[in-house]
Motif scaffolding. Structure first.
Motif, PDB file in Angstrom:
ATOM      1  N   ASN A   1     -27.577   7.272  50.366  1.00 20.87           N
ATOM      2  CA  ASN A   1     -28.092   6.508  51.425  1.00 20.87           C
ATOM      3  C   ASN A   1     -29.515   5.755  51.286  1.00 20.87           C
ATOM      4  O   ASN A   1     -29.694   4.803  51.290  1.00 20.87           O
ATOM      5  N   GLU A   2     -30.079   6.860  50.735  1.00 21.01           N
ATOM      6  CA  GLU A   2     -31.579   6.685  50.763  1.00 21.01           C
ATOM      7  C   GLU A   2     -32.270   6.326  49.253  1.00 21.01           C
ATOM      8  O   GLU A   2     -33.336   6.102  48.932  1.00 21.01           O
ATOM      9  N   GLY A   3     -31.287   6.382  48.174  1.00 18.65           N
ATOM     10  CA  GLY A   3     -31.485   6.429  46.811  1.00 18.65           C
ATOM     11  C   GLY A   3     -31.981   7.652  45.973  1.00 18.65           C
ATOM     12  O   GLY A   3     -32.117   7.760  44.803  1.00 18.65           O
ATOM     13  N   GLN A   4     -32.239   8.682  46.727  1.00 21.04           N
ATOM     14  CA  GLN A   4     -32.928   9.963  46.147  1.00 21.04           C
ATOM     15  C   GLN A   4     -33.014  11.034  47.362  1.00 21.04           C
ATOM     16  O   GLN A   4     -33.044  10.658  48.457  1.00 21.04           O
ATOM     17  N   ALA A   5     -32.982  12.315  46.837  1.00 22.59           N
ATOM     18  CA  ALA A   5     -33.114  13.390  47.627  1.00 22.59           C
ATOM     19  C   ALA A   5     -34.000  14.409  46.894  1.00 22.59           C
ATOM     20  O   ALA A   5     -33.710  14.548  45.817  1.00 22.59           O
ATOM     21  N   VAL A   6     -34.880  15.053  47.688  1.00 27.43           N
ATOM     22  CA  VAL A   6     -35.528  16.229  47.194  1.00 27.43           C
ATOM     23  C   VAL A   6     -34.594  17.556  47.519  1.00 27.43           C
ATOM     24  O   VAL A   6     -34.257  17.754  48.514  1.00 27.43           O
ATOM     25  N   VAL A   7     -34.162  18.020  46.213  1.00 32.16           N
ATOM     26  CA  VAL A   7     -33.260  19.230  46.527  1.00 32.16           C
ATOM     27  C   VAL A   7     -33.590  20.572  46.193  1.00 32.16           C
ATOM     28  O   VAL A   7     -33.134  21.422  46.576  1.00 32.16           O
ATOM     29  N   TRP A   8     -35.097  20.504  45.783  1.00 34.06           N
ATOM     30  CA  TRP A   8     -35.729  22.184  45.542  1.00 34.06           C
ATOM     31  C   TRP A   8     -37.112  21.528  45.607  1.00 34.06           C
ATOM     32  O   TRP A   8     -37.408  20.701  44.759  1.00 34.06           O
ATOM     33  N   VAL A   9     -37.921  22.494  46.004  1.00 27.48           N
ATOM     34  CA  VAL A   9     -39.242  22.347  45.874  1.00 27.48           C
ATOM     35  C   VAL A   9     -39.782  24.045  45.594  1.00 27.48           C
ATOM     36  O   VAL A   9     -39.458  24.871  46.187  1.00 27.48           O
ATOM     37  N   GLY A  10     -40.733  24.163  44.441  1.00 30.60           N
ATOM     38  CA  GLY A  10     -40.978  25.391  44.173  1.00 30.60           C
ATOM     39  C   GLY A  10     -41.974  25.566  42.991  1.00 30.60           C
ATOM     40  O   GLY A  10     -42.400  24.506  42.418  1.00 30.60           O
ATOM     41  N   PRO A  11     -42.221  26.624  42.230  1.00 32.89           N
ATOM     42  CA  PRO A  11     -43.138  26.795  41.210  1.00 32.89           C
ATOM     43  C   PRO A  11     -42.150  25.819  39.864  1.00 32.89           C
ATOM     44  O   PRO A  11     -41.475  25.816  39.822  1.00 32.89           O
TER      45      PRO A  11
ATOM     46  N   TRP B   1     -23.748  18.731  50.642  1.00 31.22           N
ATOM     47  CA  TRP B   1     -23.108  17.786  51.083  1.00 31.22           C
ATOM     48  C   TRP B   1     -24.182  16.706  51.715  1.00 31.22           C
ATOM     49  O   TRP B   1     -24.294  15.602  51.642  1.00 31.22           O
ATOM     50  N   ASP B   2     -25.070  17.282  52.682  1.00 30.65           N
ATOM     51  CA  ASP B   2     -26.200  16.560  53.248  1.00 30.65           C
ATOM     52  C   ASP B   2     -26.966  15.785  52.223  1.00 30.65           C
ATOM     53  O   ASP B   2     -27.421  14.560  52.325  1.00 30.65           O
ATOM     54  N   LEU B   3     -27.355  16.607  51.295  1.00 28.69           N
ATOM     55  CA  LEU B   3     -28.475  16.041  50.245  1.00 28.69           C
ATOM     56  C   LEU B   3     -27.606  14.866  49.578  1.00 28.69           C
ATOM     57  O   LEU B   3     -28.278  13.969  48.990  1.00 28.69           O
ATOM     58  N   THR B   4     -26.392  15.325  49.000  1.00 28.47           N
ATOM     59  CA  THR B   4     -25.605  14.314  48.308  1.00 28.47           C
ATOM     60  C   THR B   4     -25.506  12.992  49.199  1.00 28.47           C
ATOM     61  O   THR B   4     -25.555  11.890  48.523  1.00 28.47           O
TER      62      THR B   4
ATOM     63  N   LEU C   1     -31.536  11.180  41.882  1.00 27.43           N
ATOM     64  CA  LEU C   1     -31.564   9.940  42.133  1.00 27.43           C
ATOM     65  C   LEU C   1     -30.232   9.297  42.140  1.00 27.43           C
ATOM     66  O   LEU C   1     -29.176   9.894  41.527  1.00 27.43           O
ATOM     67  N   ASN C   2     -29.988   8.339  42.874  1.00 29.45           N
ATOM     68  CA  ASN C   2     -28.576   7.737  43.142  1.00 29.45           C
ATOM     69  C   ASN C   2     -28.148   7.157  41.768  1.00 29.45           C
ATOM     70  O   ASN C   2     -29.166   6.398  41.145  1.00 29.45           O
ATOM     71  N   ASP C   3     -26.978   6.976  41.507  1.00 30.20           N
ATOM     72  CA  ASP C   3     -26.392   6.317  40.256  1.00 30.20           C
ATOM     73  C   ASP C   3     -25.016   5.616  40.619  1.00 30.20           C
ATOM     74  O   ASP C   3     -24.579   6.140  41.678  1.00 30.20           O
TER      75      ASP C   3
ATOM     76  N   MET D   1     -32.053  11.928  37.178  1.00 26.71           N
ATOM     77  CA  MET D   1     -33.249  12.652  37.951  1.00 26.71           C
ATOM     78  C   MET D   1     -34.449  11.911  37.634  1.00 26.71           C
ATOM     79  O   MET D   1     -34.765  11.286  36.946  1.00 26.71           O
ATOM     80  N   ALA D   2     -35.177  12.046  38.690  1.00 26.27           N
ATOM     81  CA  ALA D   2     -36.592  11.484  38.687  1.00 26.27           C
ATOM     82  C   ALA D   2     -37.380  12.681  38.057  1.00 26.27           C
ATOM     83  O   ALA D   2     -37.053  13.754  37.909  1.00 26.27           O
ATOM     84  N   PRO D   3     -38.640  12.120  37.294  1.00 22.10           N
ATOM     85  CA  PRO D   3     -39.392  13.201  36.650  1.00 22.10           C
ATOM     86  C   PRO D   3     -39.895  14.104  37.745  1.00 22.10           C
ATOM     87  O   PRO D   3     -40.036  13.770  39.031  1.00 22.10           O
ATOM     88  N   LEU D   4     -40.430  15.215  37.459  1.00 22.61           N
ATOM     89  CA  LEU D   4     -40.988  16.386  38.214  1.00 22.61           C
ATOM     90  C   LEU D   4     -42.096  15.635  38.706  1.00 22.61           C
ATOM     91  O   LEU D   4     -42.778  15.145  38.071  1.00 22.61           O
ATOM     92  N   GLU D   5     -42.326  15.920  40.028  1.00 24.39           N
ATOM     93  CA  GLU D   5     -43.737  15.620  40.788  1.00 24.39           C
ATOM     94  C   GLU D   5     -44.128  16.741  41.508  1.00 24.39           C
ATOM     95  O   GLU D   5     -43.531  17.673  42.015  1.00 24.39           O
ATOM     96  N   SER D   6     -45.616  16.884  41.630  1.00 24.46           N
ATOM     97  CA  SER D   6     -46.008  17.887  42.285  1.00 24.46           C
ATOM     98  C   SER D   6     -45.955  17.646  43.821  1.00 24.46           C
ATOM     99  O   SER D   6     -45.946  16.458  44.086  1.00 24.46           O
ATOM    100  N   ALA D   7     -45.741  18.657  44.608  1.00 27.46           N
ATOM    101  CA  ALA D   7     -45.443  18.779  45.872  1.00 27.46           C
ATOM    102  C   ALA D   7     -46.753  18.535  46.688  1.00 27.46           C
ATOM    103  O   ALA D   7     -47.740  18.899  46.435  1.00 27.46           O
TER     104      ALA D   7
END
Length: 102
Positions: A68-78, A60-63, A33-35, A96-102
């Protein structure tokens, strides 16, 4: 006392289904999340350090997306790996946002 088996009624095993459905474990999203206190440089360096196969350009793109959008999903997996990366990023000071299922 002895028991006698009757040959008159054989026991039939239940039929096996030829269709099996593999159930996979759900994936989880690691979201930054942005701060107002982490620098672009720090966020990008943390992503490079803790997220596997992260490139400098992708970090850098994720940063920029976080900014710009307030958040970014930086990884998805188990879940277990997601928990590890989430904890490492949080301990490095990222919001960080709480983990959420994809």
């Amino acid at each position: 006392m002895a028991t006698r088996l009757s040959a008159a009624s054989p026991v039939k095993a239940p039929e096996r289904s030829s269709q099996t459905t593999a159930k996979t474990y759900p994936n989880y999203k690691v979201i930054v999340l942005n701060d107002d206190f982490n620098t672009f440089q720090h966020v990008a360096e943390c992503l490079l350090k803790y997220i596997p196969f992260m490139t400098g350009d992708r970090a850098w793109d994720l940063t920029l997306q976080v900014h710009n959008e307030g958040q970014a999903v930086v990884w998805v997996g188990p879940q277990e790996q997601a928990e590890l990366y989430h904890m490492q990023l949080r301990r490095s000071g990222l919001t960080m946002a709480p983990l959420e299922s994809a």
